[in-house]
Design a protein around this motif. Structure first.
Motif, PDB file in Angstrom:
ATOM      1  N   ASN A  96      -5.968  -4.900  -1.067  1.00 40.85           N
ATOM      2  CA  ASN A  96      -6.906  -4.113  -1.708  1.00 40.85           C
ATOM      3  C   ASN A  96      -8.163  -4.964  -1.943  1.00 40.85           C
ATOM      4  O   ASN A  96      -8.070  -5.960  -2.801  1.00 40.85           O
ATOM      5  CB  ASN A  96      -6.672  -3.559  -3.045  1.00 40.85           C
ATOM      6  N   GLN A 118       0.956  -1.068  -0.050  1.00 44.24           N
ATOM      7  CA  GLN A 118       0.067   0.014  -0.071  1.00 44.24           C
ATOM      8  C   GLN A 118       1.058   1.343   0.013  1.00 44.24           C
ATOM      9  O   GLN A 118       0.521   2.152  -0.656  1.00 44.24           O
ATOM     10  CB  GLN A 118      -0.919  -0.060   1.318  1.00 44.24           C
ATOM     11  N   GLU A 148      -3.022  -1.512 -11.685  1.00 45.49           N
ATOM     12  CA  GLU A 148      -3.816  -0.342 -10.826  1.00 45.49           C
ATOM     13  C   GLU A 148      -3.670   0.804 -11.163  1.00 45.49           C
ATOM     14  O   GLU A 148      -4.458   1.633 -11.214  1.00 45.49           O
ATOM     15  CB  GLU A 148      -3.630  -0.919  -9.327  1.00 45.49           C
TER      16      GLU A 148
END
Length: 281
Positions: free
Chosen positions: A174, A93, A131
């Motif tokens: 996620n 992250q 992403e």
């Protein structure tokens, strides 16, 4: 390449025997294992004894000198790694946010996975690139000393038994994405979809001995690799990595790598110490 999971029963190997094995490999093949952390190297030699039925260092030494193909088995055993998709989800992250802030306009984005093991780190970053919409701009190099690990990484195949762990890690990173977006599954195997690996070049490499070339990278991953090297080797590898990073580029090491004392603070800043991210000054 990361920390091993070794349950081989203890076999006594003296320092002299260990050095004779290292000397034999160096003499016959020009591959230098003298700088590997001694305790870790001994454990791996103990595993080789068991796997190949060696009774003494002389047996291993003789095989190494006489059988030119044995070196591949030896390297694969010595460099065996244990890795995981999205291992330490909180790190990934942080890494995604770093890339959004630092490289949103960088084209191409050069990345090196030094010690890529069986490929889970590559697959993880490929998902992050997808992403972010960075896939077409990334150029990645993935290297490892183990030919079998490279073959595994390049194939994209993973062990079906690991799917529950990988799904948990991915959801922690996620919860809106799933493995099915990136892996194809049949009755026989699970494979990372090849379209997400087109940006990756795979190459066999010895971090200590080889010239790193003239390529300059924005990001170099060297996670849980330095743990296997002694002090002088760590310093040598870190200096080579420094030379291979672009100004402002990032070195990312593993949580198990004890290498802070070998970092020159005039060359690297502690960008995010908790996540083991350092930036070239």
């Amino acid at each position: 390449m990361s920390i091993e999971n070794d349950f081989t029963p203890t076999i006594n190997i003296t320092d002299e025997e260990m050095r004779s094995i290292q000397d034999a490999i160096m003499q016959r093949y020009g591959i230098d294992f003298h700088n590997y952390e001694p305790k870790s190297f001994k454990r791996r030699i103990q595993r080789i004894y068991r796997k190949f039925g060696f009774q003494s260092s002389f047996d291993l030494w003789s095989r190494a000198l006489k059988d030119k193909d044995f070196v591949h088995d030896f390297i694969n055993e010595v460099s065996v790694g244990l890795t995981s998709l999205f291992r330490n989800p909180e790190f990934w992250q942080t890494f995604k946010t770093l890339c959004e802030l630092q490289f949103s306009k960088t084209y191409p984005l050069h990345v090196w996975h030094a010690g890529c093991s069986s490929g889970e780190e590559i697959y993880t970053t490929a998902i992050v690139w997808d992403e972010l919409g960075y896939t077409r701009r990334v150029k990645s190099l993935a290297t490892d000393i183990s030919s079998s690990a490279l073959e595994q990484a390049q194939s994209g195949k993973i062990n079906r038994a690991k799917l529950p762990e990988y799904e948990r890690n991915l959801k922690s990173y996620n919860p809106k994405i799933s493995l099915s977006q990136y892996f194809s599954e049949t009755e026989k195997e699970v494979t990372f979809k090849p379209e997400h690996l087109r940006h990756v070049t795979f190459r066999n490499s010895n971090l200590i001995m080889e010239d790193y070339g003239n390529e300059q990278y924005n990001i170099i991953f060297c996670r849980n690799v330095l743990i296997y090297f002694d002090g002088p080797a760590k310093a040598k590898v870190i200096e080579k990595i420094y030379q291979s990073l672009k100004p402002g580029g990032f070195l990312i090491v593993g949580f198990l790598d004890s290498m802070l004392s070998y970092l020159d603070e005039s060359k690297f800043e502690y960008f995010d110490l908790s996540n083991r991210i350092f930036r070239k000054l």
